[in-house]
Design an enzyme around this catalytic site. Sequence first.
Site, PDB file in Angstrom:
ATOM      1  N   GLU A  53       0.824  -1.222   0.000  1.00  0.00           N
ATOM      2  CA  GLU A  53       0.000   0.000   0.000  1.00  0.00           C
ATOM      3  C   GLU A  53       0.848   1.257   0.000  1.00  0.00           C
ATOM      4  OE1 GLU A  53      -2.807   0.518  -0.814  1.00  0.00           O
ATOM      5  OE2 GLU A  53      -2.983  -1.651  -0.971  1.00  0.00           O
TER       6      GLU A  53
HETATM    7  C1  LIG Z   1       2.656  -9.785   0.955  1.00  0.00           C
HETATM    8  C2  LIG Z   1       2.405  -8.742  -0.087  1.00  0.00           C
HETATM    9  C3  LIG Z   1       1.112  -8.447  -0.472  1.00  0.00           C
HETATM   10  C4  LIG Z   1       0.869  -7.494  -1.469  1.00  0.00           C
HETATM   11  N1  LIG Z   1      -0.408  -7.288  -1.919  1.00  0.00           N
HETATM   12  C5  LIG Z   1      -0.592  -6.559  -3.052  1.00  0.00           C
HETATM   13  C6  LIG Z   1      -1.879  -6.504  -3.688  1.00  0.00           C
HETATM   14  O1  LIG Z   1      -2.866  -7.062  -3.196  1.00  0.00           O
HETATM   15  N2  LIG Z   1      -1.987  -5.824  -4.856  1.00  0.00           N
HETATM   16  C7  LIG Z   1      -0.937  -5.182  -5.436  1.00  0.00           C
HETATM   17  O2  LIG Z   1      -1.104  -4.600  -6.491  1.00  0.00           O
HETATM   18  N3  LIG Z   1       0.298  -5.210  -4.848  1.00  0.00           N
HETATM   19  C8  LIG Z   1       0.479  -5.870  -3.683  1.00  0.00           C
HETATM   20  N4  LIG Z   1       1.726  -5.925  -3.105  1.00  0.00           N
HETATM   21  C9  LIG Z   1       2.813  -5.176  -3.704  1.00  0.00           C
HETATM   22  C10 LIG Z   1       3.242  -3.978  -2.873  1.00  0.00           C
HETATM   23  O3  LIG Z   1       2.224  -3.005  -2.871  1.00  0.00           O
HETATM   24  C11 LIG Z   1       4.570  -3.460  -3.451  1.00  0.00           C
HETATM   25  O4  LIG Z   1       5.545  -4.447  -3.188  1.00  0.00           O
HETATM   26  C12 LIG Z   1       4.972  -2.140  -2.848  1.00  0.00           C
HETATM   27  O5  LIG Z   1       4.096  -1.122  -3.271  1.00  0.00           O
HETATM   28  C13 LIG Z   1       6.398  -1.741  -3.225  1.00  0.00           C
HETATM   29  O6  LIG Z   1       6.627  -1.887  -4.588  1.00  0.00           O
HETATM   30  P1  LIG Z   1       7.891  -2.725  -5.105  1.00  0.00           P
HETATM   31  O7  LIG Z   1       7.915  -4.020  -4.399  1.00  0.00           O
HETATM   32  O8  LIG Z   1       7.869  -2.730  -6.573  1.00  0.00           O
HETATM   33  O9  LIG Z   1       9.140  -1.895  -4.593  1.00  0.00           O
HETATM   34  P2  LIG Z   1       9.856  -0.722  -5.396  1.00  0.00           P
HETATM   35  O10 LIG Z   1       8.855   0.193  -5.943  1.00  0.00           O
HETATM   36  O11 LIG Z   1      10.850  -1.319  -6.312  1.00  0.00           O
HETATM   37  O12 LIG Z   1      10.639   0.004  -4.214  1.00  0.00           O
HETATM   38  C14 LIG Z   1      11.859  -0.487  -3.655  1.00  0.00           C
HETATM   39  C15 LIG Z   1      12.362   0.524  -2.624  1.00  0.00           C
HETATM   40  O13 LIG Z   1      12.627   1.770  -3.266  1.00  0.00           O
HETATM   41  C16 LIG Z   1      11.919   2.811  -2.626  1.00  0.00           C
HETATM   42  N5  LIG Z   1      11.491   3.786  -3.621  1.00  0.00           N
HETATM   43  C17 LIG Z   1      10.945   3.566  -4.842  1.00  0.00           C
HETATM   44  N6  LIG Z   1      10.715   4.729  -5.459  1.00  0.00           N
HETATM   45  C18 LIG Z   1      11.096   5.709  -4.619  1.00  0.00           C
HETATM   46  C19 LIG Z   1      11.101   7.131  -4.690  1.00  0.00           C
HETATM   47  N7  LIG Z   1      10.641   7.784  -5.740  1.00  0.00           N
HETATM   48  N8  LIG Z   1      11.567   7.812  -3.623  1.00  0.00           N
HETATM   49  C20 LIG Z   1      12.008   7.162  -2.529  1.00  0.00           C
HETATM   50  N9  LIG Z   1      12.033   5.834  -2.415  1.00  0.00           N
HETATM   51  C21 LIG Z   1      11.586   5.110  -3.445  1.00  0.00           C
HETATM   52  C22 LIG Z   1      10.743   2.148  -1.939  1.00  0.00           C
HETATM   53  O14 LIG Z   1      10.292   2.915  -0.830  1.00  0.00           O
HETATM   54  C23 LIG Z   1      11.338   0.819  -1.522  1.00  0.00           C
HETATM   55  O15 LIG Z   1      12.013   0.970  -0.307  1.00  0.00           O
HETATM   56  C24 LIG Z   1       1.973  -6.821  -2.061  1.00  0.00           C
HETATM   57  C25 LIG Z   1       3.279  -7.102  -1.650  1.00  0.00           C
HETATM   58  C26 LIG Z   1       3.509  -8.055  -0.701  1.00  0.00           C
HETATM   59  C27 LIG Z   1       4.934  -8.373  -0.326  1.00  0.00           C
END
Ligand SMILES: Cc1cc2nc3c(=O)[nH]c(=O)nc-3n(C[C@H](O)[C@H](O)[C@H](O)COP(=O)(O)OP(=O)(O)OC[C@H]3O[C@@H](n4cnc5c(N)ncnc54)[C@H](O)[C@@H]3O)c2cc1C
Length: 599
Positions: free
Chosen positions: A441
């Site tokens: 989220e």
């Molecule tokens: C158990 C679980 C359940 C989930 N359920 C859902 C679901 O139901 N539906 C769904 O769609 N998704 C779901 N997700 C996905 C989740 O919402 C994402 O993993 C999350 O939003 C982070 O995205 P990412 O993993 O691509 O990380 P990334 O976007 O790659 O981020 C990696 C790191 O970089 C940082 N970062 C990225 N961009 C910036 C920026 N501009 N400035 C500063 N920091 C930054 C982030 O804060 C993070 O620390 C789920 C994930 C898990 C693990």
Amino acid sequence: MPEYKAPLRDIKFVMNELLNSEQHYANLEGAEDATPDMVDAIIQEGAKFCEQVLSPLNQVGDQEGCTWSEDGVKTPTGFKEAYQQYVEGGWPSMTADPNYGGQGLPHSIGLVISEMVGTSNWSWGMYPGLSHGATNTIEAHGTEEQKQTYLTKLISGEWTGTMCLTEPHCGSDLGTLRTKAEPNADGSYSITGTKIFISAGEHDMAENIVHIVLARLPGAPEGTKGISLFIVPKQLPNEDGSAGERNAVSCGSLEHKMGIHGNATCVMNFDGAKGWLIGPENKGLNCMFTFMNTARIGTAIQGLGSAELGFQGSLAYAKERLAMRSLSGPKNPDGIADPIIVHPDVRRMLLTQKVVAEGARALIYLAGQQVDVVHSGKTEEERKHADALLGFLTPIAKAFLTEIGYESANLGMQVFGGHGYIAEWGMEQNVRDSRIGMIYEGTTGIQALDLLGRKVLMTQGEALKVFTKQVHVFCKENADNEQLKEFIEPLAAINKEWGDLTMKVGMTAMKNREEVGAAAVDYLMYSGYAVFAYLWARMAKVALDKMAEGTSEEMFYNAKVQSARFYFKRLLPRTRTHAETMLAGADSLLDMPEEAFAI
Ligand SMILES: Cc1cc2nc3c(=O)[nH]c(=O)nc-3n(C[C@H](O)[C@H](O)[C@H](O)COP(=O)(O)OP(=O)(O)OC[C@H]3O[C@@H](n4cnc5c(N)ncnc54)[C@H](O)[C@@H]3O)c2cc1C
């Protein structure tokens, strides 16, 4: 695993004494049914269900997890039956639109139930939680036909929902998503792509699953401006509304993960699945915000639940576990040692969990009242004000509460010493389950950018003022109250400093935009502690007023004042560090060249 006991006295304190729910519901359009007796009965029933049905399944869910096979995903023992009971009890329809089978009760009552569900069994609660978000999205943006087809089934609980945003290469940055939606001759679309980490994406608890999916239309603009939103059901609905033929969407596998094992986290493959557009073309992200905002407050509840569950478990243990003597002499002279609750450091851990859980409850219920007013406020002015306040509070509630909720879960484990690390007590499960709250989220980093960048600086501080004005009025009204002085003086100082810090960060950001990113998380955490200071000062006032009137619950109210004192003396000072580091500048973060990060 601690047996969950719904903290009903505290829930009522926040609802009735701090936030005056009776008056609040009386001021809403169409909330006539939310009489004090009715609200009380609903909460009592909800508490029973959570204590007796969901709590015993929490550890089962963790140990069994979900299992994948070609035929689908099987949830842990008892999950399906509990969901059936939940549906029969009418819980999914409680706050939904009466035109589609809902009971139309205020959303804030739904949040109380979500708190109890989420604390007793977070993994289970995510299944109906996601349906709730899908319901809100279709309610706000769906066509009448979509509402008749999907909303009614989601509201009755016969079908559940999901949110499908994340793809293998993108989560925070949805502007780069690749899932395609190609128009069909019959007005539907063919959806093709892979979504990952989809919570409740596949399971055996309901006969159909309604996926709310972000995808791109052919020729759509790049980035976030080219994203549209679709409904993609697992089973295509028949003419009579029943679940029919299987759609081309399937769960490819389940993720193996740190916690929330009872909730299925799915890789979802859309292979030309049939879907229907919700809302206008290329405005999908705007529409999805309806879902995300619901889900963000929902996730904030996870922070509250982690602290509450940790507190309940560790409090019982701290009263029984005997170790060493109190520094001021034995408190349990007949025993071999004193219970660990006598030790100041154990008190620190217990009180931190307690003030986090109770402060979180106050913040979430306050946000819940704003949701009510946004939906059913009587005047445009009231609705606008509530919307601004809710927009400001949402990233704080989501990120701050999950951060300190996780800290509290860890403290819950620490109170148990070595036994906390052992599965049997459930404390390590609470730590594992709560860790995800800071990630999904929108991570803490992303929420912080939303707060400082979008909500505060882009509005020239207006969003902040909506809140700080309230705090200022409260401080002024109570400036002469001697008993409250210990809370009002530091609160007034923080409230002023909050504005000053915002100005300073804003000024440096005008010269260098990197300063926003460099200050954001400290700004968010500072804001969280400031909001808590306001809520704890208000709770102390309510308690002091009650004691002045005379009460048979002296200990309860006195504990509120003592908790507020603990908060002001021991947690609020954390703002000193955040104030200093938010102004420390981006250079110390960005000066080091990437190549120098060598291993
Ligand atoms: C158990 C679980 C359940 C989930 N359920 C859902 C679901 O139901 N539906 C769904 O769609 N998704 C779901 N997700 C996905 C989740 O919402 C994402 O993993 C999350 O939003 C982070 O995205 P990412 O993993 O691509 O990380 P990334 O976007 O790659 O981020 C990696 C790191 O970089 C940082 N970062 C990225 N961009 C910036 C920026 N501009 N400035 C500063 N920091 C930054 C982030 O804060 C993070 O620390 C789920 C994930 C898990 C693990």
